[in-house]
Scaffold this motif. Structure first.
Motif, PDB file in Angstrom:
ATOM      1  N   SER A  32     -23.108   0.134   3.261  1.00 20.05           N
ATOM      2  CA  SER A  32     -24.494  -0.273   3.083  1.00 20.05           C
ATOM      3  C   SER A  32     -25.106   0.279   1.807  1.00 20.05           C
ATOM      4  O   SER A  32     -24.733   1.349   1.329  1.00 20.05           O
ATOM      5  CB  SER A  32     -25.332   0.217   4.264  1.00 20.05           C
ATOM      6  N   THR A  33     -26.065  -0.463   1.280  1.00 19.13           N
ATOM      7  CA  THR A  33     -27.021   0.102   0.331  1.00 19.13           C
ATOM      8  C   THR A  33     -28.206   0.558   1.153  1.00 19.13           C
ATOM      9  O   THR A  33     -28.791  -0.235   1.888  1.00 19.13           O
ATOM     10  CB  THR A  33     -27.460  -0.930  -0.709  1.00 19.13           C
ATOM     11  N   SER A  50     -33.329   3.653  -3.783  1.00 19.28           N
ATOM     12  CA  SER A  50     -32.173   3.138  -3.068  1.00 19.28           C
ATOM     13  C   SER A  50     -30.918   3.834  -3.579  1.00 19.28           C
ATOM     14  O   SER A  50     -30.892   4.355  -4.697  1.00 19.28           O
ATOM     15  CB  SER A  50     -32.048   1.624  -3.239  1.00 19.28           C
ATOM     16  N   ASN A  96     -34.248   1.392   5.104  1.00 22.45           N
ATOM     17  CA  ASN A  96     -33.654   0.061   5.066  1.00 22.45           C
ATOM     18  C   ASN A  96     -32.157   0.171   4.834  1.00 22.45           C
ATOM     19  O   ASN A  96     -31.715   0.960   4.005  1.00 22.45           O
ATOM     20  CB  ASN A  96     -34.302  -0.765   3.961  1.00 22.45           C
ATOM     21  N   LYS A  98     -29.054  -2.338   3.794  1.00 26.37           N
ATOM     22  CA  LYS A  98     -28.821  -3.678   3.274  1.00 26.37           C
ATOM     23  C   LYS A  98     -27.330  -3.950   3.132  1.00 26.37           C
ATOM     24  O   LYS A  98     -26.584  -3.142   2.592  1.00 26.37           O
ATOM     25  CB  LYS A  98     -29.507  -3.827   1.918  1.00 26.37           C
ATOM     26  N   SER A 102     -27.001  -9.248   5.715  1.00 19.94           N
ATOM     27  CA  SER A 102     -27.972  -8.772   6.701  1.00 19.94           C
ATOM     28  C   SER A 102     -28.791  -7.619   6.149  1.00 19.94           C
ATOM     29  O   SER A 102     -28.450  -7.032   5.125  1.00 19.94           O
ATOM     30  CB  SER A 102     -27.263  -8.351   7.991  1.00 19.94           C
ATOM     31  N   ASN A 103     -29.838  -7.324   6.872  1.00 15.97           N
ATOM     32  CA  ASN A 103     -30.837  -6.369   6.406  1.00 15.97           C
ATOM     33  C   ASN A 103     -31.485  -5.744   7.640  1.00 15.97           C
ATOM     34  O   ASN A 103     -31.896  -6.465   8.550  1.00 15.97           O
ATOM     35  CB  ASN A 103     -31.888  -7.156   5.612  1.00 15.97           C
ATOM     36  N   TYR A 104     -31.588  -4.421   7.679  1.00 18.71           N
ATOM     37  CA  TYR A 104     -32.150  -3.755   8.859  1.00 18.71           C
ATOM     38  C   TYR A 104     -33.232  -2.768   8.447  1.00 18.71           C
ATOM     39  O   TYR A 104     -33.145  -2.155   7.376  1.00 18.71           O
ATOM     40  CB  TYR A 104     -31.048  -3.020   9.629  1.00 18.71           C
ATOM     41  N   TRP A 105     -34.210  -2.591   9.342  1.00 16.47           N
ATOM     42  CA  TRP A 105     -35.343  -1.715   9.073  1.00 16.47           C
ATOM     43  C   TRP A 105     -35.535  -0.691  10.176  1.00 16.47           C
ATOM     44  O   TRP A 105     -35.287  -0.980  11.357  1.00 16.47           O
ATOM     45  CB  TRP A 105     -36.626  -2.537   8.970  1.00 16.47           C
TER      46      TRP A 105
END
Length: 115
Positions: A32-33, A50, A96, A98, A102-105
């Motif tokens: 992930s980033t 980031s 976050n 990334k 997909s992308n998660y918070w």
């Protein structure tokens, strides 16, 4: 189930420091980033910092030299060390994760800088 759990927010005087943590589960963390975003009342959410899977970091100019983002892949945790805090840093901070598709918070943690 993906979870990003932030901690470390709070209230601090101008010039103070805080360290935010974001513990991840349910994702392949090493791919992930990871990023920290913030949103102040009445403003858009902005990317603060980031760090890529290879450890390359990036900062918004307003925090350059004051904030440091880091990640511990063994603990699946990303950190944001915030120094020399200013009232303008007051916001809800969101973690976050990334990926290409997909992308998660996280739920967010409040940081308030006030005298």
């Amino acid at each position: 189930q993906v979870q990003l759990v932030e901690s470390g927010g709070g209230s601090v005087q101008p010039g103070g420091s805080l360290r935010l943590s974001c513990a991840a589960s349910g994702i392949i963390f090493t791919l992930s980033t990871m990023g920290w975003y913030r949103q102040a009342p009445g403003k858009q959410r902005e990317l603060v910092a980031s760090v890529t899977s290879t450890g390359r970091s990036n900062y918004v100019s307003s925090v350059e030299g004051r904030f440091i983002i880091s990640r511990d892949n063994t603990k699946k945790t990303v950190y944001l060390q915030m120094n020399s805090l200013e009232p303008e840093d007051t916001a809800a901070y969101y973690c976050n994760a990334k990926f290409p598709q997909s992308n998660y918070w996280g739920q967010g943690t409040q940081v308030t800088v006030s005298s």
